[in-house]
Scaffold this motif. Structure first.
Motif, PDB file in Angstrom:
ATOM      1  N   LEU A 100     133.381  35.099  13.589  1.00  0.00           N
ATOM      2  CA  LEU A 100     132.121  35.260  14.320  1.00  0.00           C
ATOM      3  C   LEU A 100     131.380  36.453  13.728  1.00  0.00           C
ATOM      4  N   PRO A 101     130.115  36.301  13.430  1.00  0.00           N
ATOM      5  CA  PRO A 101     129.370  37.392  12.785  1.00  0.00           C
ATOM      6  C   PRO A 101     128.999  38.490  13.774  1.00  0.00           C
ATOM      7  N   LYS A 102     128.599  39.619  13.213  1.00  0.00           N
ATOM      8  CA  LYS A 102     128.173  40.733  14.066  1.00  0.00           C
ATOM      9  C   LYS A 102     126.806  40.423  14.671  1.00  0.00           C
ATOM     10  N   SER A 103     126.511  41.112  15.746  1.00  0.00           N
ATOM     11  CA  SER A 103     125.217  40.945  16.399  1.00  0.00           C
ATOM     12  C   SER A 103     124.782  42.291  16.957  1.00  0.00           C
ATOM     13  N   ILE A 104     123.644  42.757  16.514  1.00  0.00           N
ATOM     14  CA  ILE A 104     123.113  44.028  17.025  1.00  0.00           C
ATOM     15  C   ILE A 104     122.682  43.855  18.476  1.00  0.00           C
ATOM     16  N   GLU A 105     122.090  42.690  18.789  1.00  0.00           N
ATOM     17  CA  GLU A 105     121.626  42.453  20.156  1.00  0.00           C
ATOM     18  C   GLU A 105     122.785  42.489  21.150  1.00  0.00           C
ATOM     19  N   LEU A 106     123.899  41.874  20.778  1.00  0.00           N
ATOM     20  CA  LEU A 106     125.059  41.852  21.670  1.00  0.00           C
ATOM     21  C   LEU A 106     125.929  43.105  21.527  1.00  0.00           C
ATOM     22  N   GLY A 107     125.695  43.853  20.462  1.00  0.00           N
ATOM     23  CA  GLY A 107     126.514  45.047  20.235  1.00  0.00           C
ATOM     24  C   GLY A 107     127.934  44.720  19.837  1.00  0.00           C
ATOM     25  N   VAL A 108     128.087  43.690  19.032  1.00  0.00           N
ATOM     26  CA  VAL A 108     129.443  43.318  18.583  1.00  0.00           C
ATOM     27  C   VAL A 108     129.497  43.338  17.061  1.00  0.00           C
ATOM     28  N   ALA A 109     130.660  43.750  16.548  1.00  0.00           N
ATOM     29  CA  ALA A 109     130.883  43.742  15.101  1.00  0.00           C
ATOM     30  C   ALA A 109     131.454  42.387  14.697  1.00  0.00           C
ATOM     31  N   GLU A 110     131.781  42.248  13.429  1.00  0.00           N
ATOM     32  CA  GLU A 110     132.380  40.991  12.970  1.00  0.00           C
ATOM     33  C   GLU A 110     133.711  40.761  13.688  1.00  0.00           C
ATOM     34  N   MET A 111     133.959  39.521  14.057  1.00  0.00           N
ATOM     35  CA  MET A 111     135.136  39.213  14.874  1.00  0.00           C
ATOM     36  C   MET A 111     135.867  37.990  14.317  1.00  0.00           C
ATOM     37  N   ILE A 112     137.135  37.904  14.679  1.00  0.00           N
ATOM     38  CA  ILE A 112     137.930  36.722  14.339  1.00  0.00           C
ATOM     39  C   ILE A 112     138.524  36.171  15.630  1.00  0.00           C
ATOM     40  N   VAL A 113     138.238  34.916  15.899  1.00  0.00           N
ATOM     41  CA  VAL A 113     138.844  34.243  17.050  1.00  0.00           C
ATOM     42  C   VAL A 113     140.229  33.768  16.620  1.00  0.00           C
ATOM     43  N   ASP A 114     141.251  34.216  17.328  1.00  0.00           N
ATOM     44  CA  ASP A 114     142.619  33.841  16.990  1.00  0.00           C
ATOM     45  C   ASP A 114     143.007  32.605  17.795  1.00  0.00           C
ATOM     46  N   LEU A 115     142.791  31.460  17.205  1.00  0.00           N
ATOM     47  CA  LEU A 115     143.067  30.194  17.894  1.00  0.00           C
ATOM     48  C   LEU A 115     144.555  29.859  17.918  1.00  0.00           C
ATOM     49  N   ARG A 116     145.366  30.703  17.330  1.00  0.00           N
ATOM     50  CA  ARG A 116     146.810  30.478  17.336  1.00  0.00           C
ATOM     51  C   ARG A 116     147.483  31.206  18.484  1.00  0.00           C
ATOM     52  N   GLN A 117     146.733  31.993  19.228  1.00  0.00           N
ATOM     53  CA  GLN A 117     147.280  32.664  20.406  1.00  0.00           C
ATOM     54  C   GLN A 117     146.356  32.370  21.581  1.00  0.00           C
ATOM     55  N   LEU A 118     146.701  31.336  22.301  1.00  0.00           N
ATOM     56  CA  LEU A 118     145.864  30.865  23.405  1.00  0.00           C
ATOM     57  C   LEU A 118     146.425  31.336  24.737  1.00  0.00           C
ATOM     58  N   HIS A 119     145.558  31.504  25.690  1.00  0.00           N
ATOM     59  CA  HIS A 119     145.968  31.949  27.023  1.00  0.00           C
ATOM     60  C   HIS A 119     145.198  31.143  28.071  1.00  0.00           C
ATOM     61  N   THR A 120     145.789  31.070  29.239  1.00  0.00           N
ATOM     62  CA  THR A 120     145.135  30.405  30.358  1.00  0.00           C
ATOM     63  C   THR A 120     144.827  31.445  31.428  1.00  0.00           C
ATOM     64  N   VAL A 121     143.583  31.462  31.850  1.00  0.00           N
ATOM     65  CA  VAL A 121     143.124  32.469  32.810  1.00  0.00           C
ATOM     66  C   VAL A 121     142.448  31.743  33.962  1.00  0.00           C
ATOM     67  N   ARG A 122     142.634  32.278  35.154  1.00  0.00           N
ATOM     68  CA  ARG A 122     142.030  31.634  36.324  1.00  0.00           C
ATOM     69  C   ARG A 122     140.510  31.711  36.265  1.00  0.00           C
ATOM     70  N   LEU A 123     139.898  30.636  36.722  1.00  0.00           N
ATOM     71  CA  LEU A 123     138.440  30.555  36.706  1.00  0.00           C
ATOM     72  C   LEU A 123     137.810  31.682  37.535  1.00  0.00           C
ATOM     73  N   ASP A 124     138.398  31.945  38.723  1.00  0.00           N
ATOM     74  CA  ASP A 124     137.791  32.968  39.589  1.00  0.00           C
ATOM     75  C   ASP A 124     137.893  34.360  38.967  1.00  0.00           C
ATOM     76  N   LEU A 125     138.932  34.583  38.166  1.00  0.00           N
ATOM     77  CA  LEU A 125     139.050  35.879  37.495  1.00  0.00           C
ATOM     78  C   LEU A 125     137.934  36.043  36.461  1.00  0.00           C
ATOM     79  N   LEU A 126     137.699  34.984  35.699  1.00  0.00           N
ATOM     80  CA  LEU A 126     136.633  35.051  34.692  1.00  0.00           C
ATOM     81  C   LEU A 126     135.264  35.189  35.362  1.00  0.00           C
ATOM     82  N   THR A 127     135.083  34.497  36.478  1.00  0.00           N
ATOM     83  CA  THR A 127     133.824  34.621  37.215  1.00  0.00           C
ATOM     84  C   THR A 127     133.620  36.055  37.696  1.00  0.00           C
TER      85      THR A 127
END
Lengths: 167, 109
Positions: A100-127
């Motif tokens: 994923l590229p960097k974004s000045i608007e979002l304030g994020v640097a270049e990133m790598i999504v690690d699709l080999r380490q997946l997790h399950t999180v409750r919907l209400d927690l993410l909300t």
């Protein structure tokens, strides 16, 4: 623009990037007694992978996320080389790693999504994280479908024990 | 002055089907003429004695322009992040599976 900023109250969607999501890892266990394990909790940046339709129809309460890693930090830890990121990883040629590229608007640097380490999180927690203003942004359509395709291909690809003869 | 065999023979009137013999520098030379089935090579072959007995060198196939498009498997597992805190957990009951509401019309054949 690959990302979009999202209002706090907007429902969750595939491609949402959230900061500070608690993730549990099993750190240690007794092989003779697996009823109690030692866990580590970390707060990570994650991206939602659950399908948009499942989220929209409230058909999912357990949401699949992948941890998003800071690319530069991985270089500094000598996990990957900068040339690896500029080359095959950024080009989407490594199964399970999505750039994923960097974004000045979002304030994020270049990133790598690690699709080999997946997790399950409750919907209400993410909300709750969204309501606390910890949703960084959303991967825009087409790009998030591109990520979803890479995710699907990573787990649906068929590996052969050895290349078949071509003579 | 040195001249290649091809250049030298170009100066001789040759007729297909005939064999010409001569002596050059004390060597006996025979030239057999036939119609070329394929265009003559631009480079003369080395005399057989040079590479006699040596295995023929395999020519490397030309590399593809698309070799860089091959997908790769990760060569390392990304390490787990540094721990925020440790916790010992006990075995408990899992959450029940989520059963989505299925519309009535889904049951109608």
């Amino acid at each position: 623009m690959i990302y979009r900023q999202i209002d706090t109250g907007e429902p969750l969607d595939q491609g949402d990037i959230l900061d500070g999501c608690p993730i549990l890892w099993i750190a240690g266990y007794d092989k003779d007694d697996l009823r109690a394990v030692e866990t580590i909790t970390t707060c990570e940046r994650v991206i939602i992978l659950t399908q948009t339709c499942d989220l929209a129809n409230r058909k999912a309460t357990a949401i699949t996320v992948a941890v998003v890693r800071d690319a530069q930090a991985l270089v500094e830890q000598h996990v990957v080389k900068a040339s690896d990121i500029k080359g095959p990883i950024r080009a989407g040629r490594v199964w399970g790693w999505y750039f994923l590229p960097k974004s000045i608007e979002l304030g994020v640097a270049e990133m790598i999504v690690d699709l080999r380490q997946l997790h399950t999180v409750r919907l209400d927690l993410l909300t709750a994280l969204c309501l606390r203003g910890q949703r960084r942004g959303r991967l825009q359509p087409l790009y998030r479908e591109h990520l979803a395709k890479h995710f699907a291909d990573t787990y649906s690809r068929i590996g052969l024990p050895e290349p078949y003869p071509t003579d | 002055m040195s001249m290649s065999l091809t250049e030298a023979l170009k100066q001789v009137k040759l007729e297909p089907g005939k064999t010409y013999q001569c002596q050059v520098n004390g060597y006996s030379v025979e030239v057999r003429v036939s119609v070329a089935a394929v265009p003559p090579p631009s480079v003369e072959k080395q005399p057989r004695s040079v590479g006699a007995g040596a295995p023929a060198t395999e020519v490397e196939p030309e590399s593809s322009d698309f070799e860089d498009f091959v997908m790769l498997d990760p060569w390392v597992q990304l390490p787990e992040p540094p721990a925020a805190f440790y916790l010992e957990t006990e075995l408990g009951e899992p959450d029940p599976p989520f059963i989505p509401e299925i519309p009535e019309e889904e049951f109608e054949a």
